[in-house]
Design an enzyme around this catalytic site. Structure first.
Site, PDB file in Angstrom:
ATOM      1  N   GLY A  56     -24.669  26.905  97.855  1.00  0.00           N
ATOM      2  CA  GLY A  56     -25.574  25.561  98.826  1.00  0.00           C
ATOM      3  C   GLY A  56     -25.352  24.667  98.723  1.00  0.00           C
ATOM      4  N   ARG A  57     -25.246  23.279  97.430  1.00  0.00           N
ATOM      5  CA  ARG A  57     -25.660  22.281  97.484  1.00  0.00           C
ATOM      6  C   ARG A  57     -24.130  21.541  97.423  1.00  0.00           C
ATOM      7  NH1 ARG A  57     -31.492  20.832  95.596  1.00  0.00           N
ATOM      8  NH2 ARG A  57     -31.493  23.142  95.269  1.00  0.00           N
ATOM      9  N   GLN A  68     -35.041  24.015  90.311  1.00  0.00           N
ATOM     10  CA  GLN A  68     -33.772  24.875  90.968  1.00  0.00           C
ATOM     11  C   GLN A  68     -32.484  24.907  88.875  1.00  0.00           C
ATOM     12  OE1 GLN A  68     -32.556  27.281  91.525  1.00  0.00           O
ATOM     13  NE2 GLN A  68     -31.199  27.485  93.287  1.00  0.00           N
ATOM     14  N   SER A 115     -33.832  32.190  90.764  1.00  0.00           N
ATOM     15  CA  SER A 115     -33.034  31.445  89.576  1.00  0.00           C
ATOM     16  C   SER A 115     -33.999  30.742  89.152  1.00  0.00           C
ATOM     17  CB  SER A 115     -32.436  30.780  90.928  1.00  0.00           C
ATOM     18  OG  SER A 115     -32.529  30.004  91.947  1.00  0.00           O
ATOM     19  N   LYS A 169     -36.702  36.243 103.160  1.00  0.00           N
ATOM     20  CA  LYS A 169     -37.899  37.063 102.453  1.00  0.00           C
ATOM     21  C   LYS A 169     -38.983  37.513 102.424  1.00  0.00           C
ATOM     22  CE  LYS A 169     -36.043  33.264  98.849  1.00  0.00           C
ATOM     23  NZ  LYS A 169     -34.991  32.626  99.420  1.00  0.00           N
ATOM     24  N   LYS A 197     -25.157  32.658 104.603  1.00  0.00           N
ATOM     25  CA  LYS A 197     -26.853  32.272 104.418  1.00  0.00           C
ATOM     26  C   LYS A 197     -27.647  31.601 105.282  1.00  0.00           C
ATOM     27  CE  LYS A 197     -28.996  31.626 100.181  1.00  0.00           C
ATOM     28  NZ  LYS A 197     -29.981  31.990 101.119  1.00  0.00           N
ATOM     29  N   ASP A 209     -28.276  25.454 104.046  1.00  0.00           N
ATOM     30  CA  ASP A 209     -29.079  24.670 104.167  1.00  0.00           C
ATOM     31  C   ASP A 209     -29.139  23.298 104.764  1.00  0.00           C
ATOM     32  OD1 ASP A 209     -30.374  26.890 102.557  1.00  0.00           O
ATOM     33  OD2 ASP A 209     -30.846  26.059 101.088  1.00  0.00           O
TER      34      ASP A 209
END
Ligand code: S5P
Length: 496
Positions: A466-467, A446, A384, A326, A293, A271
């Site tokens: 991700g992060r 999140q 999530s 999505k 992703k 991301d």
């Protein structure tokens, strides 16, 4: 105080052991319950589909304050020696009973919200309490004990201690044994046998009906103490290489094979805002990941040349590409969104995902584009983020739709597939976002769980991070660390 053992008709068994409630009060209450038709005889179809010669409906007692009060008193009497600080009724029939007990004996009450299944994210228990306080469960009728357990779980989740359950009527069909197996003591005011005994003595049921009820109880036991606990009967986890053979979707099969070959069940969520950065992440994390992703609509630019560069890195480092689009529209619209536009998602991604909000037409639409290209679809079964609405019956519907469309649906984006009622075939993959090495969350809802939790008790296959990786000083090293953690959790799950 130990509960009174109420077997049919024995005088000793009828004797309440202490307090202001007398033997006569118990007997009179049974007669009154029969009078107001809370206890009926005939031929009744139960929720389970079984035909029962007796029907107990304690909802009617709210219309008879004298009965409600007496019910509350005999139940309180049964737990007069039990120590507890709070009470919680099992919704809904037991709520007025618990309220009445609370008022009569000035004991605070809690309420469980029945509609909140996902008590990890929403307030499931109303009322004032502190962790470690003891709570008595109040229930009207116990058959298998399943409803009681549904109330015990969220209370324990909040840190409350539950050891005792009081019930007006125990149908003697295994509820007490099931509770005992969960460390709970059941205190019942009446057993079904006791009720039949009283009514028989007053000639309010025939000998035949009494015999029928006894036979029904004996023939419909819900708990087998010798049976292994559900956790032990949960199907064993199957290795990825074997699941590759069972996958019906070509993309799912490739992913299982890749994970087994590369010994990685890690997906990185790239991301980042620029194409330069996404290529940098793909290069650094590439050797450690099974899936990259993307959210293509957050990059600063996009064209078929950039897509080709990303595909080249995917070939070099042996990973697949998942465009996290999505989709959520009708079949006809998603055909254009997936195949066309400036992103032409189906041309460069191996897999994408969709919500099932519009119904299964979305799967059919996406399949017309992705099917011929060998792509796969992941359905969002759970999310999530805090307060996510994809829970309970919705999640089960998504699981059913996936099972019915395995030629194109390769699996799910989900949180805790181990908790679903729908048994998914092992050819479907479970991928879980909201993962970091320590649990926690961000300021926008999140929620993070650890790889051990997600793959172990959660029952998922792939961690999406991700992060935890992209914000690390060294994303390559962070990816290696998450790869190890994800794979170790998978290995452990295979052994359990
Ligand atoms: O329920 C979900 C589904 C998804 S796909 N929750 C999520 O967080 N995601 C995605 O996973 C989200 O869009 C993001 O790309 C990634 C999680 O990133 P992180 O930085 O919070 O690990």
């Amino acid at each position: 105080m130990p509960g009174i053992d109420r077997d049919v008709g024995t005088a000793a068994a009828l004797k309440p052991s202490e307090g202001s409630v007398s033997e006569k009060d118990f007997e009179e209450l049974v007669l009154r319950l029969h009078e107001i038709q809370a206890v009926k005889f005939g031929s009744f179809k139960l929720k389970s589909g079984l035909m029962s010669p007796i029907y107990i409906d304690l909802r009617v007692i709210v219309s008879y304050p004298d009965v409600l009060r007496r019910v509350a008193e005999v139940m309180w009497h049964q737990v007069s020696g039990v120590e507890f600080e709070l009470m919680c009724g099992v919704p809904y029939t037991a709520l007025p009973i618990a309220t009445c007990m609370s008022l009569l004996h000035s004991t605070p009450m809690l309420m469980r919200r029945k509609e909140v299944k996902d008590y990890g994210t929403k307030k499931a228990i109303e009322g004032a309490f502190q962790k470690g306080q003891s709570c008595l469960i109040v229930e009207d009728l116990v058959t298998s004990g399943a409803s009681v357990m549904e109330t015990v779980e969220p209370l324990e989740h909040e840190g409350l201690k539950v050891a005792d359950v009081v019930v007006l009527i125990d149908r003697e069909q295994g509820g007490a044994a099931r509770m005992a197996s969960n460390g709970l003591r059941l205190h019942s005011a009446f057993t079904l046998s006791f009720i039949i005994g009283v009514l028989r003595r007053h000639d309010l049921v025939s000998e035949q009906v009494a015999a029928d009820v006894k036979a029904f109880i004996a023939g419909n036991q819900t708990f087998d103490a010798s049976a292994p606990k559900p956790a032990a009967t949960r199907p064993k986890r199957i290795p990825f290489e074997e699941r590759a053979q069972l996958a019906q979707n070509a993309c799912g099969k490739r992913l299982f094979e890749l994970m087994a070959r590369k010994r990685s069940n890690l997906a990185v969520a790239a991301d980042v805002g620029t194409v330069q950065e996404v290529l940098r992440i793909a290069e650094a994390a590439g050797p450690h990941i099974a899936v990259l992703k993307t959210h293509v609509d957050i990059f600063d630019e996009w064209n078929s040349g950039i897509a080709a560069q990303l595909r080249k890195l995917a070939e070099e480092h042996d990973f697949m590409i998942f465009e996290d689009r999505k989709f959520a529209d009708i079949g006809n619209t998603v055909v254009s969104q997936y195949g066309g536009g400036i992103y032409r998602i189906a041309d460069w991604s191996d897999m994408t995902n969709a919500h099932l909000v519009p119904g299964t037409g979305i799967i059919d639409g996406l399949k017309t584009v992705g099917g011929p290209k060998g792509c796969g679809l992941l359905l969002l079964a759970e999310m999530s983020s805090k307060g996510a609405l994809a829970t309970g019956a919705y999640t089960e519907k998504v699981a059913e739709a996936a099972v019915a469309n395995q030629d194109f649906v390769m699996g799910f984006i989900c949180q805790t597939p181990a908790k679903w009622s729908t048994q998914c075939p092992p050819g479907l993959i479970h991928m879980t976002p909201g993962v970091q090495l320590a649990s926690g969350g961000d300021a926008l809802g999140q929620q993070y769980n650890t790889p051990e939790h997600v793959i172990g008790s959660g029952g998922s296959d792939v961690i999406i991070v991700g992060r935890g990786i992209i914000k690390a000083q060294d994303p390559g090293a962070a990816a290696a660390e998450y790869k190890e953690a994800g794979w170790a959790a998978y290995q452990l799950a295979l052994q359990s």
